[in-house]
Design an enzyme around this catalytic site. Structure first.
Site, mmCIF file in Angstrom:
data_model
loop_
_atom_site.group_PDB
_atom_site.id
_atom_site.type_symbol
_atom_site.label_atom_id
_atom_site.label_comp_id
_atom_site.label_asym_id
_atom_site.label_seq_id
_atom_site.Cartn_x
_atom_site.Cartn_y
_atom_site.Cartn_z
ATOM 1 N NE ARG A 123 10.236 42.733 15.198
ATOM 2 C CZ ARG A 123 10.082 42.459 13.890
ATOM 3 N NH1 ARG A 123 8.953 41.937 13.454
ATOM 4 N NH2 ARG A 123 11.035 42.742 13.040
ATOM 5 C CB SER A 155 2.756 38.089 11.912
ATOM 6 O OG SER A 155 3.401 39.159 12.550
ATOM 7 C CE LYS A 205 8.840 38.034 12.773
ATOM 8 N NZ LYS A 205 8.086 37.503 13.881
#
Lengths: 385, 315
Positions: free
Chosen positions: B44, B113, B142
């Site tokens: 990621r 997700s 996040k």
């Protein structure tokens, strides 16, 4: 039938001293003893005509059922020729047919002729599409579906519903099959049930990707043939009003009720036939030739607007180093390089084997049989069947 | 649904986060996590260019292959295909699941997700191979996303049938709470790749997960033995057991003979959720074929029985 632009072979029913076994009073006795058919039903079968579209696995079986039952006229239409991979399940063909690359309609008709000399049998070596379907369904009481793709079935459904002729759909893949009697005025048409062009079969399994076993074929053909006998001998109230889907391996059979025609549909809706016919003719006026990818078969069918001069092409192709297999209906040319074959039909169709790329198929046609551009114009449309 | 569903399972899922290990090369840190027993690696990177990410993906592909560990690419389907990664992970905002499935084919892994049970069930119905459940705790990866807390982990454990992995701010300090809430798979980012010794951190995570799953398995076996003696739970009981506080329109329906939950309101939505749009289908609802044109306006009801069958076209 009007004069056709493709090979047709017609076997007239035997008459006079040739009647032979056909006239044997016991010939149909077991079928006549079956109450719902009886003598009256048998006479109706004798005056009936059917069209069997596709004479591969389903089609050969359907044609055999109809011919043995003594249906007056059995008309066969198929664009393909016999190959070794057909013999495992296509009941009317033998090794000679595959060796000679016989058109399926012709090979089937000859076999059927020997099965029942009292039936008029017509073999049409033709690709059933919007151009050709009208003449083929002309004058028949029923259309039996032995095709191998949804696009051809939609063409049949549209034409049958316009003309008020029942279509007995059947399909098989692997060990699965489906069948339904689609009847104008009673049920919805195929286009309403499965959708038209908004859906695609690209990802779907075909006999060429998932295989197929002959018991599945015979199971579905039997379902279709039973409905055909009911319709033709006058037991129309006994017609099954369901869509059957079945798997003969895991063994599962499911029936779903068929809905009635949809009023907004120009095919199965109320009394829209004339309008439908006009629009279809317009659709037909498009490209001069099409390249159709034959799903999962590593083949592309290229159609030229102009028929081929087969004798001239034979000389040309030999000169270009091709290895030829020739019979009166088609010519197969193994190309000297690349491993592809061109199978040429006199009506202007070429089956290009060994590629699934329409552009490459058209290029090979140009190189080996093109010569002049009017045979294979540039502005071809590509469609997938 | 993809065949590997049964095969793709894991305990410790590690996601890259280069900002947590400044000065140390990505490949070195990830190799340490592999040595420590990471079961899946996800690449990621929300900041680098596509070209840079492709380069990283190539390196990680080679590395993970050596350790026999699946590589998942976050967001970039093209890169996943180019480097022959095992799958992709998508957020709620990314390209929809059906489109991704079409591009990746049936065999690649797709993870989604999710931040609520509704999203989880939609991803499940849509053919996801696993889902992320989180963020369980507030996390630096996040920022700004409200933590869903362990109550969502509990809901997921009760209702989600595909593998789910708890994610978001999970450390060795709070992992036991997450496992007690019903998680059997845990994802770590900063607590692993930001650790001085990533291999040791992985070993510690895996030991905690294994200990908990072992205890849970024993309890489950005991409960099953007891349940066998008692009455079997019927499908109807399961339908009754849906969360009462939910304001979501879950329907218990039977699709091709199997009881399922769905948030689809119509046949058309159901087909979309199963990634079957554009395919040639025959659809039956409660015994009758539904015409193609009517799919969008034909509602599903509680207890509807639907058959979605591919049109059989050979002959």
């Amino acid at each position: 039938m009007r004069k056709a632009a493709y090979p047709v072979e017609i076997f007239e029913p035997a008459s006079g001293p040739d009647l032979g076994l056909f006239d044997d009073p016991t010939r149909y006795s077991r079928q006549i003893r079956f109450g719902p058919i009886g003598t009256a039903g048998q006479n109706q079968l004798r005056s009936a005509s059917v069209l069997v579209v596709g004479t591969g696995a389903l089609g050969a079986s359907l044609a055999q059922h109809m011919t043995r039952a003594g249906v007056g006229t059995v008309r066969l239409a198929d664009r393909d020729f016999v190959e070794p991979s057909n013999l495992q399940r296509q009941m009317l063909f033998d090794e000679d047919d595959a060796r000679d690359a016989m058109p399926k309609a012709i090979a089937a008709a000859r076999k059927l002729r020997r099965i029942n000399g009292g039936v008029r049998i017509e073999a049409h070596v033709v690709d059933v599409g919007v151009r050709t379907v009208g003449a083929l369904i002309d004058g028949v009481d029923l259309v039996l579906d032995g095709t191998d793709n949804a696009a051809a079935r939609l063409v049949l459904s549209d034409a049958c519903f316009r003309a008020g002729i029942p279509l007995l759909y059947g399909g098989v893949t692997a060990s699965e099959g489906m069948s339904a009697a689609l009847i104008p005025g009673r049920t919805a048409c195929l286009r309403c049930l499965i959708g038209g062009d908004e859906a695609s079969d690209e990802a779907a399994d075909t006999c060429d990707t998932a295989g197929v076993i002959s018991p599945a074929v015979e199971f579905v053909a039997s379902l279709q043939a039973a409905e055909a006998l009911k319709w033709l001998c006058g037991s129309r109230e006994a017609m099954r009003r369901t869509w059957v889907s079945a798997d003969v391996w895991t063994f599962r059979v499911r029936e779903s009720k068929l809905p009635a025609g949809r009023s907004a549909c120009r095919y199965c809706g109320a009394r829209q036939e004339a309008q439908g016919a006009a629009s279809a003719a317009q659709e037909d006026g498009g490209a001069m030739f099409t390249a159709a990818v034959l799903c999962g078969r590593d083949s592309v069918q290229v159609s030229s607007a102009v028929p081929f001069a087969m004798e001239q092409l034979r000389t040309d192709l030999e000169r270009l180093g091709c290895t030829l297999t020739v019979n009166p209906y088609l010519m197969r040319a193994m190309l000297p390089e690349g491993g592809q074959s061109l199978v040429l039909f006199a009506d202007g169709r070429v089956m290009v084997q060994g590629t699934s790329d329409p552009a490459e198929a058209v290029e090979l046609c140009r190189r080996y049989i093109g010569g002049t551009d009017e045979k294979l114009p540039q502005d071809g449309a590509v469609l997938t069947t | 649904m993809a065949e590997h569903n049964n095969k793709f399972d894991f305990q410790l899922y590690v996601i890259t986060g280069a900002n947590y290990h400044p000065g140390r090369p990505l490949a070195d840190v990830i190799e340490q996590t592999l040595i420590g027993g990471a079961d899946v690696i996800q690449l990621r990177d929300k900041f680098s260019s596509e070209q840079e990410i492709l380069e990283q993906a190539r390196v990680l592909r080679e590395l993970t292959r050596r350790y026999g560990v699946p590589l998942i690419i976050n967001d970039y389907i093209d890169i996943a295909i180019m480097v022959d990664a095992d799958g992709v992970h998508l957020g709620q905002e990314d390209l929809n699941l059906a489109v991704a499935r079409r591009r990746l084919g049936p065999d690649r892994i797709i993870g989604i997700s999710t931040h609520s049970l509704e999203q989880a069930l939609a991803a499940q119905a849509g053919g996801a191979d696993y889902i992320g459940v989180g963020p369980v705790y507030p996390t630096g990866t996040k920022p700004g996303r409200t933590a869903v807390t362990t109550s969502y982990v509990r809901e997921a454990a009760d209702h989600v049938k595909i593998p789910f992995v708890a994610i978001g701010g999970i450390t060795l300090d709070n992992i036991d709470t997450v496992l007690e809430a019903g998680a059997t798979r845990v994802c770590a980012v900063s607590a692993v790749v930001g650790a001085d010794d990533p291999a040791a951190a992985c070993r510690a995570f895996k030991a905690r997960i294994a200990a908990h799953n072992g205890a849970a398995a024993k309890e489950k076996a005991k409960a099953e033995a007891e349940a066998e003696a008692g009455a079997a739970v019927t499908a109807h009981d399961l339908l009754e057991a849906q969360p009462a506080e939910s304001d979501l329109a879950y329907l218990g329906v039977k699709i091709n003979g199997k009881e399922q939950w769905t948030t689809a309101g119509t046949i058309e939505e159901l087909i979309w959720q199963h990634s079957l749009e554009g395919r040639r289908l025959v659809v039956e609802l409660d015994g009758e074929i539904v015409e193609r044109d009517a799919w969008g306006r034909t509602s599903l009801r509680e207890g509807s029985e639907v058959e979605l069958v591919h049109f059989v076209g050979g002959g």
